[in-house]
Write a protein that holds these residues in place. Structure first.
Motif, PDB file in Angstrom:
ATOM      1  N   GLU A 115       0.831  -1.198   0.000  1.00 33.81           N
ATOM      2  CA  GLU A 115       0.000   0.000   0.000  1.00 33.81           C
ATOM      3  C   GLU A 115       0.870   1.254   0.000  1.00 33.81           C
ATOM      4  OE1 GLU A 115      -2.471  -0.167   3.427  1.00 33.81           O
ATOM      5  OE2 GLU A 115      -3.721  -1.825   2.684  1.00 33.81           O
ATOM      6  N   TRP A 116       0.350   2.293  -0.639  1.00 38.88           N
ATOM      7  CA  TRP A 116       1.006   3.587  -0.563  1.00 38.88           C
ATOM      8  C   TRP A 116       0.733   4.218   0.804  1.00 38.88           C
ATOM      9  CZ3 TRP A 116       4.301   4.929  -4.270  1.00 38.88           C
ATOM     10  CH2 TRP A 116       4.114   4.442  -5.573  1.00 38.88           C
ATOM     11  N   PRO A 117       1.664   5.009   1.324  1.00 37.18           N
ATOM     12  CA  PRO A 117       1.355   5.773   2.538  1.00 37.18           C
ATOM     13  C   PRO A 117       0.139   6.668   2.302  1.00 37.18           C
ATOM     14  CG  PRO A 117       3.708   5.848   2.089  1.00 37.18           C
ATOM     15  CD  PRO A 117       3.060   5.197   0.891  1.00 37.18           C
ATOM     16  N   GLU A 118      -0.639   6.857   3.326  1.00 40.88           N
ATOM     17  CA  GLU A 118      -1.861   7.654   3.212  1.00 40.88           C
ATOM     18  C   GLU A 118      -1.540   9.042   2.669  1.00 40.88           C
ATOM     19  OE1 GLU A 118      -5.610   9.107   6.043  1.00 40.88           O
ATOM     20  OE2 GLU A 118      -4.065   7.751   6.832  1.00 40.88           O
ATOM     21  N   GLY A 119      -2.351   9.471   1.698  1.00 40.19           N
ATOM     22  CA  GLY A 119      -2.191  10.794   1.123  1.00 40.19           C
ATOM     23  C   GLY A 119      -1.224  10.870  -0.038  1.00 40.19           C
ATOM     24  N   THR A 120      -0.635   9.753  -0.448  1.00 40.72           N
ATOM     25  CA  THR A 120       0.303   9.764  -1.568  1.00 40.72           C
ATOM     26  C   THR A 120      -0.413  10.128  -2.859  1.00 40.72           C
ATOM     27  OG1 THR A 120       1.607   8.029  -0.501  1.00 40.72           O
ATOM     28  CG2 THR A 120       2.032   8.435  -2.831  1.00 40.72           C
ATOM     29  N   ARG A 121       0.168  11.040  -3.605  1.00 41.54           N
ATOM     30  CA  ARG A 121      -0.423  11.478  -4.869  1.00 41.54           C
ATOM     31  C   ARG A 121       0.508  11.160  -6.024  1.00 41.54           C
ATOM     32  NH1 ARG A 121      -2.614  17.567  -3.190  1.00 41.54           N
ATOM     33  NH2 ARG A 121      -4.040  16.887  -1.520  1.00 41.54           N
ATOM     34  N   ASP A 122      -0.053  11.245  -7.225  1.00 43.11           N
ATOM     35  CA  ASP A 122       0.702  11.027  -8.454  1.00 43.11           C
ATOM     36  C   ASP A 122       1.425   9.677  -8.423  1.00 43.11           C
ATOM     37  OD1 ASP A 122       1.614  11.574 -10.968  1.00 43.11           O
ATOM     38  OD2 ASP A 122       3.053  13.124 -10.375  1.00 43.11           O
ATOM     39  N   THR A 123       0.696   8.649  -8.031  1.00 42.84           N
ATOM     40  CA  THR A 123       1.322   7.347  -7.831  1.00 42.84           C
ATOM     41  C   THR A 123       1.844   6.731  -9.127  1.00 42.84           C
ATOM     42  OG1 THR A 123      -0.845   6.271  -7.958  1.00 42.84           O
ATOM     43  CG2 THR A 123      -0.020   6.856  -5.762  1.00 42.84           C
ATOM     44  N   GLN A 124       1.254   7.080 -10.256  1.00 43.56           N
ATOM     45  CA  GLN A 124       1.749   6.523 -11.514  1.00 43.56           C
ATOM     46  C   GLN A 124       3.168   7.008 -11.800  1.00 43.56           C
ATOM     47  OE1 GLN A 124      -1.047   6.200 -14.625  1.00 43.56           O
ATOM     48  NE2 GLN A 124       0.457   5.974 -16.247  1.00 43.56           N
ATOM     49  N   ARG A 125       3.407   8.301 -11.604  1.00 40.35           N
ATOM     50  CA  ARG A 125       4.762   8.843 -11.799  1.00 40.35           C
ATOM     51  C   ARG A 125       5.730   8.244 -10.779  1.00 40.35           C
ATOM     52  NH1 ARG A 125       7.816  12.350  -9.313  1.00 40.35           N
ATOM     53  NH2 ARG A 125       6.137  12.956  -7.897  1.00 40.35           N
ATOM     54  N   LEU A 126       5.272   8.114  -9.536  1.00 39.92           N
ATOM     55  CA  LEU A 126       6.133   7.558  -8.501  1.00 39.92           C
ATOM     56  C   LEU A 126       6.476   6.101  -8.792  1.00 39.92           C
ATOM     57  CD1 LEU A 126       4.543   9.027  -5.231  1.00 39.92           C
ATOM     58  CD2 LEU A 126       6.639   9.759  -6.392  1.00 39.92           C
ATOM     59  N   GLY A 127       5.497   5.339  -9.299  1.00 36.63           N
ATOM     60  CA  GLY A 127       5.751   3.952  -9.639  1.00 36.63           C
ATOM     61  C   GLY A 127       6.855   3.824 -10.676  1.00 36.63           C
ATOM     62  N   GLN A 128       6.849   4.705 -11.653  1.00 36.76           N
ATOM     63  CA  GLN A 128       7.894   4.669 -12.675  1.00 36.76           C
ATOM     64  C   GLN A 128       9.251   5.049 -12.082  1.00 36.76           C
ATOM     65  OE1 GLN A 128       7.004   6.517 -16.413  1.00 36.76           O
ATOM     66  NE2 GLN A 128       9.150   6.805 -16.940  1.00 36.76           N
ATOM     67  N   ALA A 129       9.267   6.094 -11.242  1.00 34.11           N
ATOM     68  CA  ALA A 129      10.531   6.533 -10.636  1.00 34.11           C
ATOM     69  C   ALA A 129      11.126   5.455  -9.741  1.00 34.11           C
ATOM     70  CB  ALA A 129      10.297   7.820  -9.833  1.00 34.11           C
ATOM     71  N   ILE A 130      10.265   4.795  -8.974  1.00 31.97           N
ATOM     72  CA  ILE A 130      10.730   3.718  -8.099  1.00 31.97           C
ATOM     73  C   ILE A 130      11.267   2.555  -8.931  1.00 31.97           C
ATOM     74  CG2 ILE A 130       9.953   1.957  -6.459  1.00 31.97           C
ATOM     75  CD1 ILE A 130       7.915   4.150  -5.478  1.00 31.97           C
ATOM     76  N   SER A 131      10.553   2.215  -9.999  1.00 32.26           N
ATOM     77  CA  SER A 131      11.002   1.129 -10.880  1.00 32.26           C
ATOM     78  C   SER A 131      12.387   1.425 -11.443  1.00 32.26           C
ATOM     79  CB  SER A 131      10.003   0.932 -12.024  1.00 32.26           C
ATOM     80  OG  SER A 131       8.724   0.598 -11.547  1.00 32.26           O
ATOM     81  N   GLU A 132      12.578   2.637 -11.923  1.00 32.40           N
ATOM     82  CA  GLU A 132      13.871   3.017 -12.492  1.00 32.40           C
ATOM     83  C   GLU A 132      14.982   2.929 -11.452  1.00 32.40           C
ATOM     84  OE1 GLU A 132      13.109   6.891 -14.049  1.00 32.40           O
ATOM     85  OE2 GLU A 132      12.013   6.129 -15.802  1.00 32.40           O
TER      86      GLU A 132
END
Length: 350
Positions: free
Chosen positions: A121-138
């Motif tokens: 799960e994302w921490p509560e209140g996390t936004r723009d998760t699609q961009r974050l998912g890509q950044a984390i993957s990279e």
């Protein structure tokens, strides 16, 4: 987001003995009360948060009950961190290696890092998760490439690892471990074991490998999820085939099209199934581009990685079934083992 819980019943540490020992080892802890909490994630080693005044650390020890031979080697993990933490900044700095007589089992202390560990799960209140998912993957790809580029010559790892014949030892070793922990409610996997024995890949090179590289073993900066600040669970680290390390990472990297039995085998599906995170193919292609390595035979390594994961889970389930742990999370793990065997056979084309 709180990452610790009160210590689970039956997994308590002897606080009085530990306090006295630490006060003798670390003078600044004298006259400070020791506080202990437990990290609730993880299914193998027991990990605790220690605090005394302003001082803090993490304690790791093996699980309760008998353990598989050569598994849960705390001295080995401590030595690995000593060799790596100055070369690879996500590796925590080790503090001390404890004596077996203190807690009745080997243990060590390492620095306490503060950040975000992402799992299901994302921490509560996390936004723009699609961009974050890509950044984390990279970042996950790039840090693995960085680790595989480190030199092991001249470090303790040079003596600890045996690069020649790594995959042959791994395949036959995990077959033995799996069969040793086999229970009557799990398939034997004999056909898969035969296939693995007949398809041991030829190793092109040897590098430092983490060998348990997955999202919930990483910690990210609270203000920049695209920056890894911690990487944990180094007990399996050695010198070996980087393709095996990549495949193990992919065995944990679930994607939306995976069967639900695989995605939820350890509980809720990991965040990697969400939009924005790389698919396994995207992960592999970025790794190939960044490292210059050929990943064409990854399906052979991935078949072994699923079998290895089945072996790890089966060892955990074996401890539960034999009353060596009462952690209810382990009750239905035999079903996950069977699904992993099925998925490994499918990956192999059987």
């Amino acid at each position: 987001m709180e990452d610790t819980i009160p210590v689970r019943k039956g997994e308590e540490l002897d606080k009085a003995v530990l306090s006295e020992y630490l006060a003798n080892q670390i003078p600044e802890l004298r006259n400070h009360q020791l506080r202990i909490r437990q990290f609730g994630a993880g299914h193998s080693n027991l990990t605790y948060e220690l605090e005394a005044g302003e001082w803090e650390a993490v304690l790791r020890r093996p699980p309760l009950g008998p353990v598989a031979p050569k598994a849960h080697d705390m001295k080995r993990e401590y030595t690995i961190l000593k060799a790596l933490h100055s070369k690879f900044d996500p590796a925590p700095k080790p503090i001390l290696l404890g004596e077996d007589s203190i807690l009745g089992a080997p243990f060590f202390l390492m620095e306490r890092k503060h950040g975000v560990v992402l799992d299901t799960e994302w921490p509560e209140g996390t936004r723009d998760t699609q961009r974050l998912g890509q950044a984390i993957s990279e970042e996950m790809v790039d840090r693995l490439v960085q680790l595989h580029a480190l030199s092991y010559e001249g470090t303790e790892l040079e003596a600890m690892g045996k690069p020649e014949g790594f995959m042959e030892r791994q395949v036959h070793g995990w077959i033995k471990r799996f069969n040793r922990a086999l229970t009557d409610d799990v398939r034997s996997g004999q056909r898969l074991q035969q296939w693995l024995s007949e398809h041991i890949p030829t190793q092109a090179e040897s590098t430092i490998i983490h060998y348990d590289y997955k999202l919930n073993n990483a910690m990210f900066d609270r203000n920049d999820y695209g920056k890894m600040i911690g990487l944990f669970d180094w007990e399996m680290t050695t010198v070996g085939d980087p393709m095996a390390d990549l495949a193990v990472a992919m065995s944990y990297w679930m994607e939306p099209s995976d069967p639900s039995e695989i995605k939820t085998g350890l509980g809720k599906a990991p965040l990697t199934v969400e939009s924005g995170f790389y698919s396994r193919e995207e992960f592999l292609q970025r790794y190939a581009a960044k490292s210059g390595r050929d990943v064409e035979q990854i399906h052979v390594y991935l078949t072994f990685a699923y079998f290895k994961l089945a072996g790890i889970v089966q060892q955990i389930y074996y401890r539960y079934k034999n009353g060596q742990t009462n952690d209810e999370r382990f009750r239905g793990m035999n079903h996950f083992v069977n699904h992993l065997l099925d998925y490994a056979e499918e990956t192999a084309g059987l």
